[in-house]
Motif scaffolding. Sequence first.
Motif, mmCIF file in Angstrom:
data_model
loop_
_atom_site.group_PDB
_atom_site.id
_atom_site.type_symbol
_atom_site.label_atom_id
_atom_site.label_comp_id
_atom_site.label_asym_id
_atom_site.label_seq_id
_atom_site.Cartn_x
_atom_site.Cartn_y
_atom_site.Cartn_z
ATOM 1 N N ARG A 458 0.854 -1.186 0.000
ATOM 2 C CA ARG A 458 0.000 0.000 0.000
ATOM 3 C C ARG A 458 0.896 1.246 0.000
ATOM 4 N N THR A 524 -10.203 -4.195 1.199
ATOM 5 C CA THR A 524 -9.309 -3.049 1.049
ATOM 6 C C THR A 524 -8.885 -2.457 2.386
ATOM 7 N N ARG A 532 -5.197 -3.895 -1.748
ATOM 8 C CA ARG A 532 -6.359 -4.742 -1.982
ATOM 9 C C ARG A 532 -5.923 -6.196 -2.008
#
Length: 568
Positions: A458, A524, A532
Amino acid sequence: MIRIPASLQRCIMLLPVVIALWTTAAEAGDLIAGFSRDEALRLGERMYREGILPSGEPMQAVVEGDIPVEGTMFTCVSCHLRSGLGSNEGTVFTPPTNGAALYKPLPRGQGVIGAPKEQLPKEYSGGDIRPAYTDTSLAMALLAGVDPEGRKLNDIMPRYMLSERDMEIMVFYLKNLSAEFSPGVTDTTLRFATVITDEVPQKDREAMLAPLTAYFRDRTSQSRHQEKRAKHGGPFLEEMYSSYRKIALSTWELKGAPETWQSQLEAYYKKEPVFALAGGITTLGWDPIHRFCEQQKIPCIFPITDYPVITETDWYTLYFSKGLYQEGEAVARYLRSLADLPADVPVIQVFRNTREGMVLSRAFRETRRKLGLPLPEDRALSPGETATTEFWSKLADTYPAAILVVWLSPKDLDTIAALAKSPHKPKMVFMAASLLDTALSAVPERIRPFTYIAYPYRLPRDKHRSRLVIENWLRIKKIPVTNFAIQSRMYFVGWMISEALMMMQSDFYRDYFLDVIDMANDQTYSIAVYPRVSFGPGQRYAAKGCYIVQLTSGPTPELIQKSDWVIH
């Protein structure tokens, strides 16, 4: 009017004779259609999962009344799942086809088992939807698409043209599919284990174990209250009570060389069979544990490893991602997506002959081959070889304006700035974030304008919300944040087990455990490390992408996003 092919009509006409022959054979011994029980189960499994007959030929069937199809196109597993417990997709409900469900009546409502009739709500007291199947009625369902009362099943269900022998094998397999609970299940407990290899640093070991142990402790504590409620419940009390189990977690520590892990795992399992493996951690390859789980048919969900097994066929281990392999794959796919990149541009890989370098270079090469692209030229550094200024300058002069893929750690980047001084500097340089770890500043500023990094996490700007949720949970559990990347993954493992057990109700079958996870919604916010994770039948890697990023200037560079998460 529905037209039934002549071959299917003959199968239906011969059915009474076939059933009589089965009965005679069963009375004569343990052979099923001339095969041992284990071999018959293996052959039936192939028919169910792959649509392949014992002869090796595809099964033949009819759908929608008169459309001929091959069983490989309409496999049983695609709708009824490996466990045979069925599925829901949109408005389409696929009922269970396992023996435990087929060979008993189907009651109205869901889960009405053993409740006295006078306690049932009015809408559930009007009798069964259908009686129990028998061998004969199950064969009729497969051949003609009718249930035990002669009612027509959905036209999309194939009507299979099976011989006497093949039908006997298929019925035998369905009778035994998910017929008994899997190992590791008792009347009171579901047993799990987590695997730790002895080279893992103590801090990382504790970071993996603490959240996982907290989840199991909390779940078991809650089950005591659920059991009390179930015992004093209403018409569904028996089904509710049978659904509740305590969950227990054992730690299997593997010591020594990976070649010895198989025997250690077998000893642990013999002493205490488990339903599944949860989490786990190693700095080495997961291969021996993966193979053990395939052999024993034990689910293994989300171990922490940079070196998962890369396979398109194995089933029982579900990984967070492809690890380092994913970064090599992502760079190859990103290059393929660049429309303005000349087809004849030279592509050079530079890596050291370490485990990390070999995995990344193999991933890049294999993906280029799959995409039909020219293979790269490799420049592998030997253990004692140093990447000097002269090394980089010569590389740039030899391959002017090339694509340079550099799978090296920060300690090998001290002299790479020489590339910027060359009149033949590379068109693009690619690196892997996992090798750079937290040392992004090790990439010299001079080459940052043409350097790109595969980033499988992320992005920092998106971390706050999901990180806050997990940090709050850790604080409530009195677990200090020592390695958030590991701890957040184990938080997700606990969350996923909870979701799966809720969906499974009292169907404690290993394949169904994985079937349920495969049907989970994309996530998510419940996972902080990746933007994700997504699921689907047979998908063994949940985080399927990488970003391609660049770095800003300065001693603490920020990331500049150059691609979307999933790179096709």
